[in-house]
Design a protein around this motif. Sequence first.
Motif, mmCIF file in Angstrom:
data_model
loop_
_atom_site.group_PDB
_atom_site.id
_atom_site.type_symbol
_atom_site.label_atom_id
_atom_site.label_comp_id
_atom_site.label_asym_id
_atom_site.label_seq_id
_atom_site.Cartn_x
_atom_site.Cartn_y
_atom_site.Cartn_z
ATOM 1 N N ASP A 33 37.772 -36.782 -19.782
ATOM 2 C CA ASP A 33 36.344 -36.478 -21.722
ATOM 3 C C ASP A 33 35.068 -35.852 -20.786
ATOM 4 O OD1 ASP A 33 39.429 -36.654 -22.445
ATOM 5 O OD2 ASP A 33 37.899 -37.846 -23.517
ATOM 6 N N CYS B 299 37.962 -33.613 -15.086
ATOM 7 C CA CYS B 299 39.567 -33.888 -15.622
ATOM 8 C C CYS B 299 39.578 -34.919 -16.873
ATOM 9 C CB CYS B 299 40.459 -34.530 -14.559
ATOM 10 S SG CYS B 299 40.568 -33.629 -13.227
ATOM 11 N N SER C 5 47.389 -35.970 -20.654
ATOM 12 C CA SER C 5 46.306 -37.067 -21.150
ATOM 13 C C SER C 5 46.322 -38.591 -21.339
ATOM 14 C CB SER C 5 45.536 -36.397 -22.084
ATOM 15 O OG SER C 5 45.315 -36.991 -23.320
ATOM 16 N N GLY C 6 45.577 -39.278 -22.623
ATOM 17 C CA GLY C 6 45.648 -40.687 -22.788
ATOM 18 C C GLY C 6 46.368 -40.510 -23.547
ATOM 19 N N GLY D 46 44.707 -46.497 -15.275
ATOM 20 C CA GLY D 46 45.465 -44.913 -14.290
ATOM 21 C C GLY D 46 44.771 -44.848 -12.995
ATOM 22 N N GLY E 84 49.147 -40.839 -19.788
ATOM 23 C CA GLY E 84 48.136 -41.866 -19.746
ATOM 24 C C GLY E 84 48.237 -43.376 -20.130
ATOM 25 N N ASN F 215 45.064 -37.190 -11.157
ATOM 26 C CA ASN F 215 45.715 -37.993 -10.311
ATOM 27 C C ASN F 215 46.594 -37.399 -8.853
ATOM 28 O OD1 ASN F 215 49.095 -39.291 -9.607
ATOM 29 N ND2 ASN F 215 48.423 -40.790 -10.651
HETATM 30 O O1 KG4 Z 1 41.607 -37.165 -20.443
HETATM 31 P P1 KG4 Z 1 41.708 -38.272 -20.666
HETATM 32 O O2 KG4 Z 1 39.887 -39.192 -20.404
HETATM 33 O O3 KG4 Z 1 40.882 -38.621 -22.253
HETATM 34 C C1 KG4 Z 1 42.198 -38.090 -23.773
HETATM 35 O O4 KG4 Z 1 43.125 -39.072 -23.646
HETATM 36 O O5 KG4 Z 1 41.863 -37.520 -24.474
HETATM 37 O O6 KG4 Z 1 42.541 -39.132 -20.610
HETATM 38 C C2 KG4 Z 1 42.402 -40.570 -19.892
HETATM 39 C C3 KG4 Z 1 43.783 -41.164 -19.478
HETATM 40 C C4 KG4 Z 1 43.820 -42.233 -19.216
HETATM 41 O O7 KG4 Z 1 44.415 -42.898 -19.880
HETATM 42 C C5 KG4 Z 1 43.375 -42.799 -17.950
HETATM 43 O O8 KG4 Z 1 44.578 -44.126 -17.424
HETATM 44 C C6 KG4 Z 1 44.523 -41.859 -17.934
HETATM 45 O O9 KG4 Z 1 43.528 -40.627 -18.522
HETATM 46 N N1 KG4 Z 1 43.596 -41.041 -16.207
HETATM 47 C C7 KG4 Z 1 44.767 -41.580 -15.106
HETATM 48 C C8 KG4 Z 1 44.161 -41.081 -13.906
HETATM 49 N N2 KG4 Z 1 42.537 -40.318 -14.106
HETATM 50 C C9 KG4 Z 1 42.311 -40.723 -15.702
HETATM 51 N N3 KG4 Z 1 45.889 -41.895 -14.915
HETATM 52 C C10 KG4 Z 1 46.404 -41.775 -13.095
HETATM 53 N N4 KG4 Z 1 45.888 -40.891 -12.415
HETATM 54 C C11 KG4 Z 1 44.387 -41.306 -12.068
HETATM 55 N N5 KG4 Z 1 43.860 -40.652 -11.393
#
Ligand code: KG4
Length: 337
Positions: free
Chosen positions: A298, A296, A135-136, A179, A162, A272
Amino acid sequence: MLVLGVESSCDETSVSIVRDGKEVLSNVINSQIKIHEKFGGVVPEVASRHHVYQVSMVFEEAFKVANVKPEDIDLVAVTEGPGLIGSLLVGLNAAKTFAMMYNKPIIGVHHLAGHIYANAIEHEMKFPCIALLVSGGNTELVYMKKHFSFEILGETLDDAVGEAYDKVARVVGLPYPGGPHVDRLAHLGKDTYKLPRVYLDDGSYNFSFSGLKSAVINLKHNADQRNETIDVNDLCASFQASVTEVLVRKTIALCKEKNVKNIIVAGGVSANKGLKERFLDEACEFNVCIPSIKYCTDNAAMIAVAGYYQIKEIPHYDDLSLNAIASIELEDKYPNN
Ligand code: KG4
């Protein structure tokens, strides 16, 4: 059993109602991406304020869409951490207020357990399994011998994957969060730039993405200084190839070492396409679960589903002293399982 899930750990205000850990009756998500886009990342104070503006409306909408009454809820499951403390507190206090008003039991759920259990909505989770959490804020390899048993066997020593995606996106001029944009452009380009595969064959299950990120930044800056143009599609494809090769190879190696046949991919980066394709190509002897894109990133459905399994496995209710925790490991939240 009807579980009300509440999630507000970062920049999404989300409330969901899920029946029996499977049937998502509503999953309302108010995203702040547009607000934070101009800052190139989430501004915590702005995020907290926006949660305050949105939370009551998101609650109302979740009940309207699900067509259930507050009295029908059996359990309230709320993200207690990790996350931005101001953001967490808004969802947590809304959930506690609801629980108090309607005299409902409440439990705090670990945000990453939520991401893992997003898989239970559309798949059957089989054990033992290895969960790759991407994740991020996190990149971890977690061994689960049964429900709600988490053993972290590898993690990033610097940037989360992320975070690296978002920084690379910024350097090549793509909007936040980067991402999905890098992923899209990667599919238009080829893996032509030589980028490092950090820790690929070091025998550990740890990751490092800051060196890869710096390699991309240096490549771009050097090209700018020489007045050369970079092919952004090829650069995104090369970055994605490096990231996905390390993630998939290490996950498979750990599965082999632990003699595990089931893989769960979770967290925002599990959206991804390149990662999914590589898992399907290279891990065909394993049962690989990846949530559909809407689960996928939040969302509160994943928290409601995790809450459903959590209370079955760990029959402990919290009370209204439940507090938000900015930083907590899965293993510390669920120590005896
Ligand atoms: O899990 P999340 O929604 O939030 C937390 O970090 O808890 O993850 C967000 C991260 C961001 O860095 C975003 O750029 C990445 O997930 N992300 C992706 C994709 N969709 C979201 N990274 C790579 N490819 C994607 N398709």
